[in-house]
Design a protein around this motif. Structure first.
Motif, PDB file in Angstrom:
ATOM      1  N   ALA A 188       0.838  -1.198   0.000  1.00 27.51           N
ATOM      2  CA  ALA A 188       0.000   0.000   0.000  1.00 27.51           C
ATOM      3  C   ALA A 188       0.873   1.247   0.000  1.00 27.51           C
ATOM      4  O   ALA A 188       0.607   2.214  -0.732  1.00 27.51           O
ATOM      5  N   ASP A 189       1.931   1.236   0.819  1.00 24.70           N
ATOM      6  CA  ASP A 189       2.850   2.380   0.867  1.00 24.70           C
ATOM      7  C   ASP A 189       3.560   2.605  -0.455  1.00 24.70           C
ATOM      8  O   ASP A 189       3.901   3.738  -0.811  1.00 24.70           O
ATOM      9  N   LEU A 190       3.780   1.530  -1.203  1.00 23.62           N
ATOM     10  CA  LEU A 190       4.455   1.635  -2.496  1.00 23.62           C
ATOM     11  C   LEU A 190       3.496   1.975  -3.630  1.00 23.62           C
ATOM     12  O   LEU A 190       3.916   2.192  -4.767  1.00 23.62           O
ATOM     13  N   GLY A 191       2.195   2.005  -3.332  1.00 21.64           N
ATOM     14  CA  GLY A 191       1.210   2.369  -4.340  1.00 21.64           C
ATOM     15  C   GLY A 191       0.665   1.212  -5.136  1.00 21.64           C
ATOM     16  O   GLY A 191      -0.081   1.413  -6.106  1.00 21.64           O
ATOM     17  N   PHE A 192       0.997  -0.014  -4.732  1.00 22.46           N
ATOM     18  CA  PHE A 192       0.478  -1.173  -5.441  1.00 22.46           C
ATOM     19  C   PHE A 192      -0.933  -1.542  -4.974  1.00 22.46           C
ATOM     20  O   PHE A 192      -1.619  -2.327  -5.615  1.00 22.46           O
ATOM     21  N   ARG A 193      -1.343  -0.979  -3.815  1.00 22.30           N
ATOM     22  CA  ARG A 193      -2.701  -1.120  -3.313  1.00 22.30           C
ATOM     23  C   ARG A 193      -3.241   0.272  -3.036  1.00 22.30           C
ATOM     24  O   ARG A 193      -2.494   1.206  -2.778  1.00 22.30           O
ATOM     25  N   LYS A 194      -4.551   0.419  -3.107  1.00 20.95           N
ATOM     26  CA  LYS A 194      -5.153   1.733  -2.897  1.00 20.95           C
ATOM     27  C   LYS A 194      -4.948   2.225  -1.470  1.00 20.95           C
ATOM     28  O   LYS A 194      -4.890   3.421  -1.213  1.00 20.95           O
ATOM     29  N   GLY A 195      -4.853   1.322  -0.547  1.00 15.90           N
ATOM     30  CA  GLY A 195      -4.628   1.685   0.844  1.00 15.90           C
ATOM     31  C   GLY A 195      -4.528   0.425   1.670  1.00 15.90           C
ATOM     32  O   GLY A 195      -4.829  -0.665   1.194  1.00 15.90           O
ATOM     33  N   TYR A 196      -4.068   0.561   2.919  1.00 16.33           N
ATOM     34  CA  TYR A 196      -3.957  -0.634   3.741  1.00 16.33           C
ATOM     35  C   TYR A 196      -5.086  -0.653   4.756  1.00 16.33           C
ATOM     36  O   TYR A 196      -5.621   0.375   5.159  1.00 16.33           O
ATOM     37  N   ILE A 197      -5.439  -1.849   5.169  1.00 15.52           N
ATOM     38  CA  ILE A 197      -6.555  -2.024   6.085  1.00 15.52           C
ATOM     39  C   ILE A 197      -6.059  -1.959   7.522  1.00 15.52           C
ATOM     40  O   ILE A 197      -4.897  -2.234   7.808  1.00 15.52           O
ATOM     41  N   ASN A 198      -6.928  -1.540   8.403  1.00 13.16           N
ATOM     42  CA  ASN A 198      -6.564  -1.475   9.818  1.00 13.16           C
ATOM     43  C   ASN A 198      -6.685  -2.863  10.433  1.00 13.16           C
ATOM     44  O   ASN A 198      -7.757  -3.439  10.501  1.00 13.16           O
ATOM     45  N   THR A 199      -5.549  -3.380  10.848  1.00 16.80           N
ATOM     46  CA  THR A 199      -5.526  -4.702  11.476  1.00 16.80           C
ATOM     47  C   THR A 199      -4.637  -4.636  12.712  1.00 16.80           C
ATOM     48  O   THR A 199      -3.982  -3.627  12.980  1.00 16.80           O
ATOM     49  N   ALA A 200      -4.594  -5.736  13.424  1.00 15.73           N
ATOM     50  CA  ALA A 200      -3.732  -5.815  14.606  1.00 15.73           C
ATOM     51  C   ALA A 200      -2.263  -5.883  14.209  1.00 15.73           C
ATOM     52  O   ALA A 200      -1.388  -5.788  15.069  1.00 15.73           O
ATOM     53  N   PHE A 201      -1.988  -6.017  12.900  1.00 16.60           N
ATOM     54  CA  PHE A 201      -0.606  -6.153  12.441  1.00 16.60           C
ATOM     55  C   PHE A 201       0.005  -4.832  11.994  1.00 16.60           C
ATOM     56  O   PHE A 201       1.146  -4.788  11.591  1.00 16.60           O
ATOM     57  N   ASP A 202      -0.765  -3.720  12.115  1.00 18.13           N
ATOM     58  CA  ASP A 202      -0.265  -2.435  11.631  1.00 18.13           C
ATOM     59  C   ASP A 202       1.066  -2.051  12.264  1.00 18.13           C
ATOM     60  O   ASP A 202       1.915  -1.441  11.632  1.00 18.13           O
ATOM     61  N   ASN A 203       1.264  -2.409  13.522  1.00 18.34           N
ATOM     62  CA  ASN A 203       2.488  -2.020  14.221  1.00 18.34           C
ATOM     63  C   ASN A 203       3.679  -2.892  13.863  1.00 18.34           C
ATOM     64  O   ASN A 203       4.774  -2.674  14.374  1.00 18.34           O
ATOM     65  N   THR A 204       3.482  -3.902  13.031  1.00 20.97           N
ATOM     66  CA  THR A 204       4.596  -4.780  12.635  1.00 20.97           C
ATOM     67  C   THR A 204       5.027  -4.486  11.208  1.00 20.97           C
ATOM     68  O   THR A 204       5.374  -5.387  10.448  1.00 20.97           O
ATOM     69  N   GLY A 205       4.979  -3.207  10.810  1.00 25.77           N
ATOM     70  CA  GLY A 205       5.422  -2.803   9.478  1.00 25.77           C
ATOM     71  C   GLY A 205       6.923  -2.946   9.321  1.00 25.77           C
ATOM     72  O   GLY A 205       7.638  -3.378  10.219  1.00 25.77           O
ATOM     73  N   ILE A 206       7.426  -2.541   8.170  1.00 22.42           N
ATOM     74  CA  ILE A 206       8.843  -2.671   7.882  1.00 22.42           C
ATOM     75  C   ILE A 206       9.698  -1.871   8.861  1.00 22.42           C
ATOM     76  O   ILE A 206      10.795  -2.280   9.229  1.00 22.42           O
ATOM     77  N   ARG A 207       9.183  -0.730   9.318  1.00 18.72           N
ATOM     78  CA  ARG A 207       9.979   0.112  10.201  1.00 18.72           C
ATOM     79  C   ARG A 207      10.367  -0.612  11.484  1.00 18.72           C
ATOM     80  O   ARG A 207      11.438  -0.386  12.040  1.00 18.72           O
ATOM     81  N   SER A 208       9.502  -1.503  11.971  1.00 15.12           N
ATOM     82  CA  SER A 208       9.812  -2.229  13.201  1.00 15.12           C
ATOM     83  C   SER A 208      11.032  -3.130  13.042  1.00 15.12           C
ATOM     84  O   SER A 208      11.701  -3.483  14.014  1.00 15.12           O
ATOM     85  N   MET A 209      11.384  -3.475  11.783  1.00  9.01           N
ATOM     86  CA  MET A 209      12.534  -4.342  11.538  1.00  9.01           C
ATOM     87  C   MET A 209      13.851  -3.598  11.670  1.00  9.01           C
ATOM     88  O   MET A 209      14.919  -4.200  11.622  1.00  9.01           O
TER      89      MET A 209
END
Length: 255
Positions: A188-209
């Motif tokens: 979604a951040d790269l524009g391949f999806r219109k947007g991302y859905i709100n889930t319990a996994f939002d806090n485990t994005g790439i930045r957390s790595m």
């Protein structure tokens, strides 16, 4: 002509002029031998001319093939440099001043710049393979060029081994991103999806790595291997292709 020679021989024999007959016969043999030698010389000349024609045709085909390979390799080098630069951006993102402020979208973009394109040099080799397999490489009279053409495939094999090493590091890093990151959000951040859905996994994005030392190590190894690939493999091969093209041009000018 044969009838004339026969009449002369018969006349000499009938007149008992045997010594002159021997001289005549010897001369006739010499003429026949000279004729054979001339015929062989003409045949050899024709074969040589055919060999030079074949050599020229092969050199022109090789010139086109290696010119295409040069353009392909330069594009691979350029793309690999972009991957290296993307990896450097990701590595810098691990710094204490960046990892808490960088956005998910930015780190996703860096990941795409680093791992988005697999590096793989696939040269055209049909002409060279056909020349070698058919035994026509021996028709090229420039020994330096002939030796470089004969050894070209071994250089490609060495590059393939190095590319596999880079690919292994790339796959390991991508696997960790897939296992620990939220790829739905990344796309979604790269524009391949219109947007991302709100889930319990939002806090485990790439930045957390950016808190993962193994992930940092994989990026560093991937970048280092990519740098080695350019400096020790791609760039020397590019110079080798330039030399081959120069030798081909020089030989063509001689023909």
């Amino acid at each position: 002509m044969i009838k004339i020679f026969r009449r002369i021989r018969q006349k000499l024999l009938s007149e008992n002029r045997f010594s002159k007959y021997l001289l005549y016969a010897l001369g006739e043999i010499i003429l026949v031998v000279i004729g054979i030698l001339i015929a062989l010389q003409i045949n050899n000349w024709n074969l040589t001319q055919q060999d030079r024609k074949t050599e020229k045709e092969n050199l022109l085909a090789l010139q086109k093939e290696f010119s295409q390979n040069s353009a392909k390799l330069q594009e691979v080098i350029r793309q690999n440099k972009e991957n290296i630069e993307g990896a450097e951006k990701m590595i810098q993102s691990f710094s204490s001043t960046s990892k808490d402020t960088i956005s998910e979208q930015t780190i996703s973009l860096y990941g795409s710049e680093t791992f988005g394109v697999e590096i793989n040099f696939e040269p055209e080799a049909g002409v060279l393979s056909e020349i070698i397999s058919s035994g026509q490489l021996k028709l090229i009279l420039n020994n330096q060029l002939k030796h470089k053409l004969a050894g070209f495939s071994s250089k490609i094999h060495e590059i393939e081994q190095q590319e596999r090493e880079v690919l292994d590091y790339r796959i390991m890093a991508i696997k960790q991103m897939v296992n620990e990151g939220n790829m739905e959000r990344v796309y979604a951040d790269l524009g391949f999806r219109k947007g991302y859905i709100n889930t319990a996994f939002d806090n485990t994005g790439i930045r957390s790595m950016l808190n993962s030392l193994p992930f940092l190590n994989q990026i560093v190894l991937y970048q280092s291997s990519s740098i080695v690939t350019n400096q020790a493999f791609y760039e020397p091969l590019n110079k080798e292709i330039e030399i081959i093209l120069e030798l081909i041009t020089n030989r063509l000018n001689e023909l």
